[in-house]
Design a protein around this motif. Sequence first.
Motif, PDB file in Angstrom:
ATOM      1  N   ALA A  89       0.825  -1.214   0.000  1.00 54.30           N
ATOM      2  CA  ALA A  89       0.000   0.000   0.000  1.00 54.30           C
ATOM      3  C   ALA A  89       0.855   1.258   0.000  1.00 54.30           C
ATOM      4  O   ALA A  89       0.468   2.290  -0.566  1.00 54.30           O
ATOM      5  N   LEU A  90       2.036   1.178   0.608  1.00 56.63           N
ATOM      6  CA  LEU A  90       2.912   2.348   0.703  1.00 56.63           C
ATOM      7  C   LEU A  90       3.914   2.443  -0.447  1.00 56.63           C
ATOM      8  O   LEU A  90       4.237   3.546  -0.894  1.00 56.63           O
ATOM      9  N   SER A  91       4.401   1.290  -0.926  1.00 58.67           N
ATOM     10  CA  SER A  91       5.463   1.312  -1.927  1.00 58.67           C
ATOM     11  C   SER A  91       5.009   0.966  -3.333  1.00 58.67           C
ATOM     12  O   SER A  91       5.654   1.348  -4.313  1.00 58.67           O
ATOM     13  N   ASN A  92       3.875   0.263  -3.448  1.00 61.88           N
ATOM     14  CA  ASN A  92       3.380  -0.133  -4.772  1.00 61.88           C
ATOM     15  C   ASN A  92       1.856  -0.186  -4.746  1.00 61.88           C
ATOM     16  O   ASN A  92       1.247  -1.260  -4.831  1.00 61.88           O
ATOM     17  N   PRO A  93       1.214   0.992  -4.599  1.00 62.65           N
ATOM     18  CA  PRO A  93      -0.233   1.039  -4.371  1.00 62.65           C
ATOM     19  C   PRO A  93      -1.077   0.457  -5.496  1.00 62.65           C
ATOM     20  O   PRO A  93      -2.251   0.151  -5.301  1.00 62.65           O
ATOM     21  N   GLY A  94      -0.485   0.286  -6.666  1.00 55.94           N
ATOM     22  CA  GLY A  94      -1.248  -0.281  -7.771  1.00 55.94           C
ATOM     23  C   GLY A  94      -1.645  -1.732  -7.538  1.00 55.94           C
ATOM     24  O   GLY A  94      -2.502  -2.271  -8.252  1.00 55.94           O
ATOM     25  N   LEU A  95      -1.038  -2.374  -6.538  1.00 55.41           N
ATOM     26  CA  LEU A  95      -1.313  -3.787  -6.281  1.00 55.41           C
ATOM     27  C   LEU A  95      -2.421  -4.014  -5.262  1.00 55.41           C
ATOM     28  O   LEU A  95      -2.807  -5.162  -5.013  1.00 55.41           O
ATOM     29  N   VAL A  96      -2.902  -2.947  -4.631  1.00 53.40           N
ATOM     30  CA  VAL A  96      -3.946  -3.097  -3.601  1.00 53.40           C
ATOM     31  C   VAL A  96      -5.112  -2.157  -3.905  1.00 53.40           C
ATOM     32  O   VAL A  96      -5.001  -1.244  -4.707  1.00 53.40           O
ATOM     33  N   SER A  97      -6.225  -2.399  -3.234  1.00 50.62           N
ATOM     34  CA  SER A  97      -7.428  -1.600  -3.498  1.00 50.62           C
ATOM     35  C   SER A  97      -7.333  -0.224  -2.864  1.00 50.62           C
ATOM     36  O   SER A  97      -6.562  -0.001  -1.921  1.00 50.62           O
ATOM     37  N   ALA A  98      -8.143   0.699  -3.386  1.00 49.78           N
ATOM     38  CA  ALA A  98      -8.173   2.061  -2.849  1.00 49.78           C
ATOM     39  C   ALA A  98      -8.612   2.056  -1.385  1.00 49.78           C
ATOM     40  O   ALA A  98      -8.122   2.841  -0.564  1.00 49.78           O
ATOM     41  N   LYS A  99      -9.527   1.147  -1.042  1.00 51.19           N
ATOM     42  CA  LYS A  99     -10.016   1.054   0.336  1.00 51.19           C
ATOM     43  C   LYS A  99      -8.888   0.635   1.281  1.00 51.19           C
ATOM     44  O   LYS A  99      -8.736   1.190   2.376  1.00 51.19           O
ATOM     45  N   THR A 100      -8.080  -0.299   0.830  1.00 48.27           N
ATOM     46  CA  THR A 100      -6.961  -0.764   1.662  1.00 48.27           C
ATOM     47  C   THR A 100      -5.907   0.340   1.809  1.00 48.27           C
ATOM     48  O   THR A 100      -5.359   0.540   2.899  1.00 48.27           O
ATOM     49  N   ILE A 101      -5.645   1.039   0.723  1.00 45.08           N
ATOM     50  CA  ILE A 101      -4.679   2.152   0.777  1.00 45.08           C
ATOM     51  C   ILE A 101      -5.124   3.183   1.803  1.00 45.08           C
ATOM     52  O   ILE A 101      -4.328   3.663   2.615  1.00 45.08           O
ATOM     53  N   ALA A 102      -6.424   3.500   1.787  1.00 49.15           N
ATOM     54  CA  ALA A 102      -6.959   4.483   2.724  1.00 49.15           C
ATOM     55  C   ALA A 102      -6.772   4.011   4.168  1.00 49.15           C
ATOM     56  O   ALA A 102      -6.392   4.799   5.050  1.00 49.15           O
ATOM     57  N   ARG A 103      -7.034   2.731   4.415  1.00 48.21           N
ATOM     58  CA  ARG A 103      -6.882   2.183   5.773  1.00 48.21           C
ATOM     59  C   ARG A 103      -5.430   2.257   6.232  1.00 48.21           C
ATOM     60  O   ARG A 103      -5.138   2.617   7.380  1.00 48.21           O
ATOM     61  N   VAL A 104      -4.514   1.923   5.347  1.00 48.80           N
ATOM     62  CA  VAL A 104      -3.094   1.958   5.699  1.00 48.80           C
ATOM     63  C   VAL A 104      -2.633   3.396   5.938  1.00 48.80           C
ATOM     64  O   VAL A 104      -1.883   3.675   6.883  1.00 48.80           O
ATOM     65  N   GLN A 105      -3.081   4.326   5.094  1.00 52.41           N
ATOM     66  CA  GLN A 105      -2.697   5.719   5.276  1.00 52.41           C
ATOM     67  C   GLN A 105      -3.234   6.274   6.593  1.00 52.41           C
ATOM     68  O   GLN A 105      -2.554   7.061   7.276  1.00 52.41           O
ATOM     69  N   GLU A 106      -4.454   5.865   6.973  1.00 52.73           N
ATOM     70  CA  GLU A 106      -5.004   6.277   8.258  1.00 52.73           C
ATOM     71  C   GLU A 106      -4.169   5.712   9.407  1.00 52.73           C
ATOM     72  O   GLU A 106      -3.933   6.381  10.415  1.00 52.73           O
ATOM     73  N   ALA A 107      -3.705   4.479   9.248  1.00 53.45           N
ATOM     74  CA  ALA A 107      -2.869   3.854  10.272  1.00 53.45           C
ATOM     75  C   ALA A 107      -1.519   4.554  10.381  1.00 53.45           C
ATOM     76  O   ALA A 107      -0.980   4.716  11.482  1.00 53.45           O
ATOM     77  N   VAL A 108      -0.969   4.984   9.240  1.00 54.85           N
ATOM     78  CA  VAL A 108       0.293   5.733   9.240  1.00 54.85           C
ATOM     79  C   VAL A 108       0.128   7.024  10.034  1.00 54.85           C
ATOM     80  O   VAL A 108       0.968   7.388  10.865  1.00 54.85           O
ATOM     81  N   ALA A 109      -0.993   7.728   9.768  1.00 58.19           N
ATOM     82  CA  ALA A 109      -1.252   8.980  10.483  1.00 58.19           C
ATOM     83  C   ALA A 109      -1.444   8.736  11.982  1.00 58.19           C
ATOM     84  O   ALA A 109      -0.975   9.514  12.821  1.00 58.19           O
ATOM     85  N   ALA A 110      -2.125   7.635  12.327  1.00 59.24           N
ATOM     86  CA  ALA A 110      -2.419   7.345  13.728  1.00 59.24           C
ATOM     87  C   ALA A 110      -1.164   6.947  14.505  1.00 59.24           C
ATOM     88  O   ALA A 110      -1.004   7.297  15.679  1.00 59.24           O
ATOM     89  N   THR A 111      -0.272   6.234  13.861  1.00 60.55           N
ATOM     90  CA  THR A 111       0.927   5.746  14.557  1.00 60.55           C
ATOM     91  C   THR A 111       2.105   6.702  14.457  1.00 60.55           C
ATOM     92  O   THR A 111       3.053   6.602  15.236  1.00 60.55           O
ATOM     93  N   GLY A 112       2.068   7.621  13.469  1.00 64.62           N
ATOM     94  CA  GLY A 112       3.201   8.519  13.262  1.00 64.62           C
ATOM     95  C   GLY A 112       4.370   7.845  12.568  1.00 64.62           C
ATOM     96  O   GLY A 112       5.515   8.283  12.663  1.00 64.62           O
ATOM     97  N   TYR A 113       4.065   6.788  11.819  1.00 65.63           N
ATOM     98  CA  TYR A 113       5.109   6.026  11.126  1.00 65.63           C
ATOM     99  C   TYR A 113       5.749   6.849  10.012  1.00 65.63           C
ATOM    100  O   TYR A 113       5.056   7.523   9.238  1.00 65.63           O
ATOM    101  N   ILE A 114       7.080   6.812   9.927  1.00 68.57           N
ATOM    102  CA  ILE A 114       7.817   7.465   8.845  1.00 68.57           C
ATOM    103  C   ILE A 114       8.598   6.395   8.104  1.00 68.57           C
ATOM    104  O   ILE A 114       9.491   5.756   8.687  1.00 68.57           O
ATOM    105  N   PRO A 115       8.275   6.149   6.817  1.00 68.19           N
ATOM    106  CA  PRO A 115       8.978   5.098   6.064  1.00 68.19           C
ATOM    107  C   PRO A 115      10.474   5.385   5.951  1.00 68.19           C
ATOM    108  O   PRO A 115      10.878   6.546   5.813  1.00 68.19           O
ATOM    109  N   ASN A 116      11.281   4.363   6.004  1.00 64.95           N
ATOM    110  CA  ASN A 116      12.716   4.465   5.803  1.00 64.95           C
ATOM    111  C   ASN A 116      12.984   4.302   4.311  1.00 64.95           C
ATOM    112  O   ASN A 116      13.152   3.196   3.803  1.00 64.95           O
ATOM    113  N   LEU A 117      13.018   5.424   3.607  1.00 62.54           N
ATOM    114  CA  LEU A 117      13.186   5.368   2.154  1.00 62.54           C
ATOM    115  C   LEU A 117      14.570   4.866   1.769  1.00 62.54           C
ATOM    116  O   LEU A 117      14.752   4.262   0.717  1.00 62.54           O
TER     117      LEU A 117
END
Length: 331
Positions: free
Chosen positions: A29-57
């Motif tokens: 959902a974070l690195s290759n969003p074309g492989l998952v649904s829009a609904k799943t992407i939204a859930r993961v993005q909400e979780a990122v905001a809730a946890t304060g996660y910062i990806p290690n690019l």
Amino acid sequence: MSETSSGKSVTLHDVAREAGVSLITASRALSNPGLVSAKTIARVQEAVAATGYIPNLLAGGLKSRRSLTVAALVPNIAVAQFIPTVKALTDALDTAGYQLILGQTGYDHAREEALLGTMISRRPDGIVVTGLVHAQTSRDLLRRSGIPVVETWDLSDRPVDMAVGFSHLKVGSAVAGYFLGKGWRRFGIATGDDHRAAVRREGFVSTLGHDVPTVRVPSPSSLGLGRQALRELLAQDPRIEAVFCSSDQLAQGVMEEARARGMRVPQDLAICGFGDADFAADMAPALTTVQIDGAAIGQLAADLVLTRCRGETVSTPVVDVGFRIVERGST
């Protein structure tokens, strides 16, 4: 990763748990969003905001051999003619998931060489340079690096790698022909001291077949330097009929100085700029200028870099975007 208020690192596992998905789904959902649904992407993005996660690019880049960054060098970001190129380049790369890192050379070849060395060591996925790379050591280093390189705002039959631009020699020649077609015979040139402006002057003088009064000012140009340039030009030849300026900023200053001297534009003095800055059409009189499609240069440069990043062959590595003289009230 990032840290919670207690100092514990927030990981992708925490994001997956918060979103109620598997670790691999959260990663996709974070690195290759074309492989998952829009609904799943939204859930993961909400979780990122809730946890304060910062990806290690950086970690992701090491695995994929991609940094998802493109480095760009411009002489000066304040120069109006380069802004559309930087914006289009940034937007096109952002859409593809890449970020632009910007460096300023200050029209200094030594500084350009140092910046290129630093950028190459950071291993970006592409490098975009305003103008041609002049130092042979830098050209050799870029070729050995294997990083896609696009030189812009100029053309060469031997680019480092790829190029998107136009002929400055032809610009100067075209303006000289335009002036001659108007019946003027006494010319002046107000020009910055950078290489590309010098080439435009060369094209202008070659078409005329003789030299003309010229004032060179430090780059980047400004309204004040334009006023200074006209004062010096008129000291060389008080009967100058038309002035070709290496930038619209210089032309603006030339027009202000002419107005301060009680000269009418274009009746007493015709003025042509270069770059078609956003203010050129709104001057009084509106400024005749050489128009370059800076946005197209940025978009095409991004397209070339991204094509190479996908492992595809670039069919046309050198693109001439051309130019046109936009006639307005100042001539």
